[in-house]
Motif scaffolding. Structure first.
Motif, mmCIF file in Angstrom:
data_model
loop_
_atom_site.group_PDB
_atom_site.id
_atom_site.type_symbol
_atom_site.label_atom_id
_atom_site.label_comp_id
_atom_site.label_asym_id
_atom_site.label_seq_id
_atom_site.Cartn_x
_atom_site.Cartn_y
_atom_site.Cartn_z
ATOM 1 N N PRO A 166 0.807 -1.224 0.000
ATOM 2 C CA PRO A 166 0.000 0.000 0.000
ATOM 3 C C PRO A 166 0.839 1.272 0.000
ATOM 4 O O PRO A 166 0.345 2.327 -0.348
ATOM 5 N N ARG A 167 2.084 1.167 0.416
ATOM 6 C CA ARG A 167 2.919 2.371 0.461
ATOM 7 C C ARG A 167 3.529 2.675 -0.905
ATOM 8 O O ARG A 167 4.154 3.701 -1.088
ATOM 9 N N ARG A 168 3.365 1.757 -1.866
ATOM 10 C CA ARG A 168 3.969 1.994 -3.176
ATOM 11 C C ARG A 168 2.979 1.844 -4.331
ATOM 12 O O ARG A 168 3.180 2.425 -5.380
ATOM 13 N N HIS A 169 1.976 0.973 -4.141
ATOM 14 C CA HIS A 169 1.142 0.616 -5.285
ATOM 15 C C HIS A 169 -0.254 1.200 -5.184
ATOM 16 O O HIS A 169 -0.702 1.564 -4.103
ATOM 17 N N THR A 170 -0.954 1.250 -6.304
ATOM 18 C CA THR A 170 -2.385 1.530 -6.312
ATOM 19 C C THR A 170 -2.996 0.613 -7.350
ATOM 20 O O THR A 170 -2.296 0.067 -8.212
ATOM 21 N N TYR A 171 -4.343 0.453 -7.301
ATOM 22 C CA TYR A 171 -5.002 -0.382 -8.298
ATOM 23 C C TYR A 171 -4.799 0.210 -9.690
ATOM 24 O O TYR A 171 -4.539 -0.506 -10.652
ATOM 25 N N ALA A 172 -4.906 1.553 -9.775
ATOM 26 C CA ALA A 172 -4.811 2.199 -11.084
ATOM 27 C C ALA A 172 -3.442 1.995 -11.731
ATOM 28 O O ALA A 172 -3.338 1.877 -12.947
ATOM 29 N N THR A 173 -2.392 1.939 -10.917
ATOM 30 C CA THR A 173 -1.045 1.840 -11.495
ATOM 31 C C THR A 173 -0.507 0.416 -11.467
ATOM 32 O O THR A 173 0.669 0.190 -11.702
ATOM 33 N N ARG A 174 -1.376 -0.568 -11.180
ATOM 34 C CA ARG A 174 -0.909 -1.950 -11.094
ATOM 35 C C ARG A 174 -0.441 -2.423 -12.482
ATOM 36 O O ARG A 174 -0.860 -1.879 -13.497
ATOM 37 N N ASP A 175 0.381 -3.416 -12.465
ATOM 38 C CA ASP A 175 0.807 -3.991 -13.728
ATOM 39 C C ASP A 175 0.434 -5.465 -13.715
ATOM 40 O O ASP A 175 1.229 -6.318 -13.350
ATOM 41 N N GLY A 176 -0.797 -5.749 -14.092
ATOM 42 C CA GLY A 176 -1.311 -7.109 -14.023
ATOM 43 C C GLY A 176 -0.564 -8.078 -14.925
ATOM 44 O O GLY A 176 -0.530 -9.278 -14.678
ATOM 45 N N GLU A 177 0.066 -7.542 -15.976
ATOM 46 C CA GLU A 177 0.738 -8.402 -16.957
ATOM 47 C C GLU A 177 1.893 -9.189 -16.345
ATOM 48 O O GLU A 177 2.084 -10.359 -16.625
ATOM 49 N N THR A 178 2.668 -8.503 -15.493
ATOM 50 C CA THR A 178 3.887 -9.140 -14.992
ATOM 51 C C THR A 178 3.665 -9.914 -13.689
ATOM 52 O O THR A 178 4.592 -10.514 -13.178
ATOM 53 N N ASP A 179 2.444 -9.857 -13.160
ATOM 54 C CA ASP A 179 2.208 -10.590 -11.918
ATOM 55 C C ASP A 179 2.352 -12.092 -12.151
ATOM 56 O O ASP A 179 1.861 -12.621 -13.152
ATOM 57 N N PRO A 180 2.992 -12.775 -11.229
ATOM 58 C CA PRO A 180 3.096 -14.231 -11.367
ATOM 59 C C PRO A 180 1.711 -14.858 -11.203
ATOM 60 O O PRO A 180 0.834 -14.266 -10.582
ATOM 61 N N PRO A 181 1.491 -16.045 -11.765
ATOM 62 C CA PRO A 181 0.171 -16.668 -11.629
ATOM 63 C C PRO A 181 -0.152 -16.978 -10.176
ATOM 64 O O PRO A 181 0.746 -17.259 -9.372
ATOM 65 N N LEU A 182 -1.449 -16.925 -9.843
ATOM 66 C CA LEU A 182 -1.900 -17.233 -8.480
ATOM 67 C C LEU A 182 -1.510 -18.650 -8.087
ATOM 68 O O LEU A 182 -1.100 -18.920 -6.969
ATOM 69 N N TRP A 183 -1.693 -19.534 -9.040
ATOM 70 C CA TRP A 183 -1.438 -20.960 -8.775
ATOM 71 C C TRP A 183 -0.183 -21.349 -9.526
ATOM 72 O O TRP A 183 -0.111 -21.216 -10.748
ATOM 73 N N GLN A 184 0.816 -21.772 -8.778
ATOM 74 C CA GLN A 184 2.108 -22.051 -9.392
ATOM 75 C C GLN A 184 2.289 -23.532 -9.709
ATOM 76 O O GLN A 184 3.277 -23.916 -10.301
ATOM 77 N N GLY A 185 1.326 -24.330 -9.280
ATOM 78 C CA GLY A 185 1.487 -25.767 -9.452
ATOM 79 C C GLY A 185 0.796 -26.268 -10.710
ATOM 80 O O GLY A 185 0.413 -25.495 -11.586
ATOM 81 N N SER A 186 0.650 -27.560 -10.783
ATOM 82 C CA SER A 186 -0.073 -28.142 -11.910
ATOM 83 C C SER A 186 -1.167 -29.053 -11.360
ATOM 84 O O SER A 186 -1.286 -29.235 -10.151
#
Lengths: 353, 96, 673
Positions: free
Chosen positions: A331-351
């Motif tokens: 919260p001290r650095r990010h906001t929803y408006a400035t998020r970068d959804g593209e580079t976020d790692p997937p929620l589920w890392q397994g298979s």
């Protein structure tokens, strides 16, 4: 509103929910903590303005209630799931010294609980309440003019429960919904919250209570004191001495499995499914199973739900199973408006199987 | 139980017990390692560890297992419960 | 004594030069004193910069040697600025209040003793050991010595040296920035520094001297929150600032400039900004000129507060606002517009506020300003009483058992201290608590419980804790040292590092028991506990920010035997303004070689022509408990008065760096004189 949309709100932006299933109570008096201590199973290592998760057990050591203990000056707020205020009142009458200065008050008649969850829930609250909300640590609460804000939540994301006077609740709900919607969020159902709780390994007394299971099988020993007396202590001591034969373990599956399905290994039955639900984040079924202690471990890919045709394989996994967005949002650095959804790692890392 | 499965469980339990002992000593818990549930949350709730405890835990995991978690925040996210630590150690052993 | 203490000079040894003229020139140029560290190898760390004292960047001598040298340089610089001949100090009633923490296993009073000896300071030399607020508090206590008439002139400040172990500890906690720190700015993390700074503080009319500024007030508080992290909403910081404003008798609107602690870490800067807005309001909070000097000087630890006050004084005198070096843009959750010009720009202000916060949640704020303004009259002196006492040592777990040791005058055969704190405090998380913290928490908890006090609501903020302790708990020191030996500097034991301060026990006790009022850890070697009682008494008498202060002491022996060594001891006395049967009627504080002067002061304040009926000496049969033995004597005196054995009693202690005397009287006899 589809379950997927609700899920996306909780896991990716912000979600509003009514928490009508939570009991709101307050103990007043000089000895409230002594009273709470007498009925709850955990060590009440909780400081003013902080919250502590504990349990109330029955005489067989089985969880009756899931409780947040929230002391503040001369009062202690209790957020309770699993039992009614009348049942809690009866428990206190049974286990607490009547001489103690502690009076129970049910706040439900004229209070409501609204909650906001999600990686950007703090942004909603910082706009609605105060920017200082981002400094409120997990499991803390504080009073404001219209109620109390508890930072809790059982989804693995930022979560805030607002206790409000019933008269204000509808208006506040409108204001919060507007803010939530502005972040592409939504109002969500209890079922969606329960799914997220399951994915993050939160115990639900509404789903997880199974005959014969104590906090040892449920992996909730951290909520049980080894140094004090409480209802169910004798049963817990016995269970500790004897050891357990089964333990709750999380799993994922590709195909549908259901509560009660028998799980088999290559040679013999190993346990049964307790809860299961489809997870959009995983793209498959997530659930909990009660497995024989000898195999109650994550990382096993040899079991299957034998009642299904064809038999549905399940893989055991560690909890929490998701890489929650909230862990990556500061919260001290990010906001929803400035998020970068593209580079976020997937929620589920397994298979999946 | 198949041989593979029993080998897997045995090696997992060995690591699990070592991690539990590290946690007990790091946190100065006066309990048996068995009383630490494998899926218990480590931070905030659960065992109630804080950022200072985390520093010591990361050092211990490096010293005992050679598991390097400092540096990237994502690596650090591998320590959320005892089981996720055991996963990270087993994953590292598989890779090497 | 209603005259505000005057600042007549100051001196420094800093990363912007040794000597105030150099610091002044560098500050006004906007220079930054942060550079790659040369004194020790930082190649295995992720941070490599520090703010070392100019000319000492590669000096590899022992930290204690450097501490003394920095202190001596700054003190002589300050005396020159105040136009004081170092030879003349012996003839004035001069005291030293020194902020020094010395992370590690040395007793902090040794530095005060050697500095006092070098400058022939005959008065009390009091060490304040609360890490990053040490020197800020030392200035506050120094002002109190003047206000209370205990000294005519005080040299108040602090010293610290950046050692590899200190650097390693902060590195392990992950709070060091890669480049020079930019408080409230984009670069996250702090830069460690070092140095020394001292103010010359004196009473008006002492001599013909130029008054450069006045100390208007100070405030202390405790977060009671965490070993290293500040309380996130800055409630403790806000309480210290409010207390300082109240002590100064000014409102927040009268403050013209605020020198923030501003370390540059996410946690500190955000919490501090919450505190500033809570005191000044959102509008004034955003518009008041504020900055952090740490962009210039790094975080000089025990010297940080005084160096920041001195930087502010230099700028204030020249009509300039100190700037936040390196700041290029705000961080979310921080002040939007801190003063951040490349060089200090003109700003006219009469009153400044400086705030510091430390490990364990020790907060201190100072209000000081130009001499032009007449301070308000101080409040009436309030009477102070002892309500309860608690004692713990080999052979005694309460004052009655302590009394029997006094009566038999022989050491107890049973050397074990039996204590089950977890049973006494079932709702407190005591995991990882060290020995000193355990003993101190036990006596403080018992004394408060006996007084019938539950620390809830406002009582938390209105209760203080003043602790006499010589150093950190040996078990924590040992854990930290052995972790460095066994694992190297990049892997120190962070939990032990967080407890490596003399004030760690005070912070742990405050956290366990929810004590959030004024608090500190002080040291004069032998007699430290009695000084803690004296400071508590004068704070309660003169100030309005607390109703009671637990005056405590703790000793832990290095050479332990199982179950607790002879010499492990703790004592607590609850002093308060609510009347009880025992009143503190006289206190005296003087130099280590002037016990008679301390006794005379106490006698004078009592106003009785007769000497006290009873004289209680420290407990002879129990050796090796320097901080606690004099507290035991006072607790025993209280016990004796309650038993009716006498109507007045004195405890006097010739300490290592100060002498202290306290006279108690049964309340029935007070008005007989």
């Amino acid at each position: 509103m589809s379950r997927e949309d609700e899920y996306r709100a909780i896991r990716h932006s912000a979600a509003l929910s009514r928490m009508d299933h939570v009991g709101l109570l307050r103990l007043m008096g000089d000895e409230v903590m002594e009273a709470v201590d007498a009925v709850c199973s955990g060590d009440l290592w909780v400081r003013d303005s902080r919250m502590l998760q504990t349990l109330i057990l029955d005489d067989r050591g089985q969880p009756l209630a899931d409780v947040y203990v929230c002391p503040d000056d001369d009062a202690c707020f209790l957020l309770v799931e699993g039992i009614t205020s009348e049942e809690l009142s009866a428990l206190l009458a049974r286990h607490v010294d009547p001489e103690l200065d502690a009076e129970l008050e049910d706040l439900r008649p004229d209070h409501e609980l609204l909650s906001v969850h999600g990686p950007y829930a703090w942004e909603v609250l910082s706009k609605w309440l105060t920017p200082d909300i981002i400094g409120l640590p997990y499991l803390s609460f504080y009073r404001f003019d219209r109620g109390i804000c508890f930072r809790a939540g059982k989804t693995g994301e930022y979560g805030y429960d607002l206790m409000l006077r019933s008269a204000d609740a509808e208006e506040v709900r409108g204001e919060l919904l507007e803010l939530v919607t502005s972040l592409d969020g939504a109002e969500v159902s209890l079922e969606a919250l329960d799914l997220c709780a399951l994915e993050n390994g939160f115990f639900s007394v509404r789903h997880g209570s199974v005959e014969g299971l104590t906090p040892m099988e449920l992996q909730l020993q951290w909520r049980v004191s080894t140094r004090k007396r409480f209802p169910g202590v004798a049963a817990m001591e016995q269970r500790r001495a004897r050891g357990i034969g089964r333990r709750l373990t999380h799993f994922v599956a590709r195909d549908e499995v259901k509560s009660g399905d028998v799980l088999r290994g290559p040679e013999a039955p190993v346990g049964e499914v307790m809860t299961a639900a489809f997870s959009p984040g995983v793209g498959g079924v997530v659930g909990t199973a009660l497995l024989d202690i000898s195999v109650a471990h994550p990382g096993i890919d040899e079991f299957f739900a034998s009642d299904r045709d064809p038999a549905s394989p399940i893989w055991t996994v560690s909890s929490p199973m998701l890489l929650n967005r909230s862990l990556l949002v500061d919260p001290r650095r990010h906001t929803y408006a400035t998020r970068d959804g593209e580079t976020d790692p997937p929620l589920w890392q397994g298979s999946l199987p | 139980m198949t041989t593979d499965l029993s080998d897997y469980v045995a090696s997992r339990e060995a690591i699990l017990d070592q991690v539990r002992r590290i946690l007990r000593d790091t946190m100065k818990l006066k309990i048996e390692p068995q009383a630490i549930d494998p899926d218990a949350p480590l931070f905030g709730t659960g065992l109630g560890m804080d950022s200072v405890d985390a520093v010591e835990l990361v050092i211990q995991l490096d010293t005992v297992f050679g598991l390097q978690l400092s540096g990237s925040p994502e690596a650090f996210l591998k320590i959320r419960s005892v089981n996720t630590i055991v996963d990270a150690i087993m994953e590292m052993t598989d890779e090497s | 004594m209603s005259d505000a203490p005057r600042i007549t000079g100051w001196g420094v040894a800093s990363a912007l030069g040794v000597g105030r003229e150099r610091l002044r020139g560098a500050l006004f140029r906007g220079a930054i004193g942060i550079a790659p560290i040369l004194r020790f190898d930082t190649s295995s760390f992720t941070a490599h910069v520090g703010a070392m004292v100019t000319g000492y960047e590669s000096d590899g001598r022992d930290a204690t040697v450097l501490c003394h040298e920095f202190g001596s340089l700054a003190l002589r610089d300050a005396l020159a600025h105040a136009r004081l001949d170092p030879e003349s100090l012996g003839s004035l009633r001069v005291a030293l209040t020194l902020g020094a923490s010395l992370f590690g296993d040395q007793n902090t009073e040794n530095l005060a003793r050697s500095l006092a000896k070098e400058l022939s300071i005959e008065g009390p030399a009091i060490t304040v050991s609360t890490a990053c607020t040490s020197s800020t508090q030392a200035i506050g206590f120094g002002a109190d010595l003047i206000r209370g008439g205990f000294a005519d002139l005080v040299l108040a400040g602090g010293v610290d040296v950046l050692t590899p172990a200190l650097f390693a500890g902060f590195h392990a906690l992950g709070v060091l920035s890669e480049g020079p720190c930019t408080p409230f700015g984009q670069q996250v993390g702090t830069t460690l520094g070092e140095g020394a700074g001292f103010l010359v503080i004196e009473r008006g009319g002492l001599r013909d001297a130029t008054t450069r500024a006045l100390i208007r007030g100070y405030g202390l508080s405790g977060d009671a929150y965490h070993e290293t992290s500040p309380e996130p909403r800055g409630r403790g910081v806000a309480a210290a600032i409010r207390s300082a404003l109240d002590d100064a008798g000014v409102s927040e609107t009268e403050i013209g400039y605020l020198n923030a602690h501003g370390t540059g870490t996410i946690a500190n800067d955000a919490a501090e900004w919450c505190a500033i807005r809570s005191v000044f309001g959102s509008e004034l909070g955003c518009s008041i000129p504020l900055s952090s000097t740490k962009g210039h000087l790094g975080h000089a630890q025990s010297a940080a507060g005084v160096l920041e006050v001195i930087s502010t004084l230099e700028c204030m005198g020249a009509g300039l606002a100190p700037t936040t070096a390196g700041f290029e843009g705000p961080r979310p959750g921080g002040p939007p517009r801190p003063v951040s010009a490349k060089k200090p720009e003109p700003l006219a202000y009469e009153l400044a506020l400086s705030s510091n916060s430390a490990f364990g949640g020790n907060n201190c704020a100072l209000v000081f300003g130009n001499a032009g303004r007449a301070p308000l009259d101080v409040d009436e002196i309030r009477p102070v009483f002892v309500s309860t006492t608690a004692a713990l040592c080999a052979g005694a777990s309460n004052v009655e058992e302590l009394a029997s040791i006094y009566e038999s005058n022989s050491p107890p055969s049973d050397r074990e201290i039996r204590i089950d704190l977890a049973a006494e405090l079932p709702r407190v998380d005591l995991r990882g608590i060290d020995r000193a913290s355990e003993l101190l928490t036990a006596v403080t908890s018992r004394a408060l419980a006996e007084a019938g006090l539950k620390l809830k609501g406002e009582a938390r903020e209105r209760t203080g804790l003043m602790v006499g302790a010589l150093r950190a708990s040996p078990d924590s020191i040992e854990r930290f040292s052995s972790s460095i030996v066994e694992r190297g500097l990049t892997k120190p034991d962070a939990t032990a590092f967080a407890q490596l301060l003399p004030s760690a026990a005070q912070s742990a006790c405050a956290k366990a028991l929810n004590i959030r009022g004024p608090q500190s850890t002080i040291n004069i070697g032998e007699g430290s506990g009695l000084l803690a009682c004296a400071i508590s008494a004068w704070m309660l008498a003169q100030r309005r920010d607390s109703d009671r202060i637990v005056a405590a002491a703790v000793d832990v022996q290095t050479e332990g035997v199982a179950g607790g060594a002879l010499g492990d001891a703790a004592c607590a006395l609850v002093l308060g303004t609510a009347p009880t049967s025992v009143e503190v009627v006289g206190i005296g504080v003087a130099g280590p070689d002037h016990l008679d002067e301390a006794i005379a002061q106490a006698q004078r304040r009592w106003g009785s022509a007769k000497p006290p009926e009873l004289f209680v000496d420290r407990l002879k049969p129990l050796e090796g408990m320097p901080a606690t033995s004099s507290s035991f004597a006072l607790a025993h005196a209280v016990h004796s008065l309650r038993q009716g054995g006498a109507r007045s009693a004195m405890v006097a202690s010739k300490g290592t760096t100060a002498s202290v005397a306290i006279i108690l009287a049964s309340t029935e006899v007070i008005h007989d004189n």
